[in-house]
Write an enzyme that holds these catalytic residues in place. Structure first.
Site, mmCIF file in Angstrom:
data_model
loop_
_atom_site.group_PDB
_atom_site.id
_atom_site.type_symbol
_atom_site.label_atom_id
_atom_site.label_comp_id
_atom_site.label_asym_id
_atom_site.label_seq_id
_atom_site.Cartn_x
_atom_site.Cartn_y
_atom_site.Cartn_z
ATOM 1 N N ARG A 1 27.247 49.702 13.121
ATOM 2 C CA ARG A 1 27.981 50.961 13.925
ATOM 3 C C ARG A 1 29.506 50.526 14.456
ATOM 4 O O ARG A 1 29.240 49.247 15.241
ATOM 5 C CB ARG A 1 27.031 51.155 14.854
ATOM 6 N N GLU B 1 23.802 50.555 6.112
ATOM 7 C CA GLU B 1 24.155 51.902 6.354
ATOM 8 C C GLU B 1 25.650 51.731 7.458
ATOM 9 O O GLU B 1 25.390 50.978 8.182
ATOM 10 C CB GLU B 1 23.209 52.618 7.520
ATOM 11 N N THR C 1 24.730 58.589 11.470
ATOM 12 C CA THR C 1 24.954 59.556 12.435
ATOM 13 C C THR C 1 25.699 60.871 11.715
ATOM 14 O O THR C 1 26.582 61.175 12.376
ATOM 15 C CB THR C 1 26.107 58.790 13.435
ATOM 16 N N LYS D 1 13.453 58.689 9.577
ATOM 17 C CA LYS D 1 13.738 57.629 10.371
ATOM 18 C C LYS D 1 13.093 57.851 11.744
ATOM 19 O O LYS D 1 13.403 59.094 12.377
ATOM 20 C CB LYS D 1 15.532 57.817 10.415
ATOM 21 N N GLY E 1 17.000 49.410 18.720
ATOM 22 C CA GLY E 1 16.295 48.311 19.365
ATOM 23 C C GLY E 1 15.624 47.281 18.621
ATOM 24 O O GLY E 1 14.808 46.306 19.269
ATOM 25 N N GLY F 1 20.933 45.799 13.487
ATOM 26 C CA GLY F 1 22.289 45.732 13.622
ATOM 27 C C GLY F 1 23.022 44.392 13.928
ATOM 28 O O GLY F 1 23.418 43.606 13.230
ATOM 29 N N SER F 2 23.015 44.338 15.213
ATOM 30 C CA SER F 2 23.683 43.132 15.923
ATOM 31 C C SER F 2 23.046 42.004 15.662
ATOM 32 O O SER F 2 23.593 40.732 15.856
ATOM 33 C CB SER F 2 23.796 43.356 17.733
#
Length: 206
Positions: A24, A47, A77, A137, A166, A186-187
């Site tokens: 993202r 994604e 999104t 999702k 999260g 993600g991160s």
């Protein structure tokens, strides 16, 4: 795309690993680098959320390098029909939405691209099932908690969930054990301490 074809496509997209990566707002170069990190780690699906023009460029680049590896890249999104068209034009293999919008689901079906809409309540799951969807999702998964999935499988045993929000190496295993089919991270891909833990999770999951 029919509901059954939609389901089969996601079965194929997520067949290789119980993890997916969400990149993202990371820009073109960083998105390309982290997508490569994910693929090297064994995470097949990536994604790229579409919220800015830079995201569109990042999606196109990740789609390009993903094609060289035979990897599916999704666009996330998705909130409008215009975004559906933008994602298709960029070469996305699937769509992801934060919520459940029947208009967006229909637009995706009309354009022949599978969609993973977001749900957070039994009513939303039921509505999605009524629309013919079996892959959903769950968002925000950290807020819902792992036990939510154990309970929701009772009335909806046919639904396969991708837990998003999260998620990292510290809690992914708990959610998979509760019945989640795929966990999105993600991160965590930029955390050197988490990479070996993610790799170990991939190796330990059948």
């Amino acid at each position: 795309m029919t509901a059954s074809a939609d389901s089969r496509r996601f079965d194929e997209i997520f067949a290789g690993a119980p993890l997916m990566a969400i990149l993202r707002g990371m820009g073109v170069e960083r998105s390309a680098r982290l997508a490569t990190t994910a693929w090297d780690l064994g995470i097949d699906s990536v994604e790229v959320p579409l919220q800015t023009e830079e995201d569109d460029r990042a999606l196109r680049e990740v789609v390009r390098i993903g094609a060289e590896r035979g990897k599916a890249v999704g666009a996330g999104t998705i909130l409008t029909v215009a975004q559906v068209d933008a994602a298709v034009a960029a070469g996305a293999a699937y769509l992801v939405s934060p919520g459940l919008d029947p208009e967006i689901v229909r637009a995706a079906a009309e354009r022949g691209i599978p969609i993973l809409p977001g749900v957070a309540t039994p009513s939303e799951v039921g509505q999605a099932v009524a629309l013919g969807l079996t892959w959903l999702k769950a968002f925000p998964a950290q807020w819902l908690g792992a036990h939510w999935f154990a309970h929701i499988r009772g009335p909806f045993p046919q639904v396969k969930f991708v837990a998003t929000g999260g998620m990292d190496a510290g809690n992914a295993g708990e959610f998979l054990a509760a019945g989640v089919t795929v966990v999105a991270v993600g991160s965590a891909l930029e955390n050197e301490a988490q990479l070996p833990r993610l790799a170990a999770l991939l190796q330990s999951t059948p």
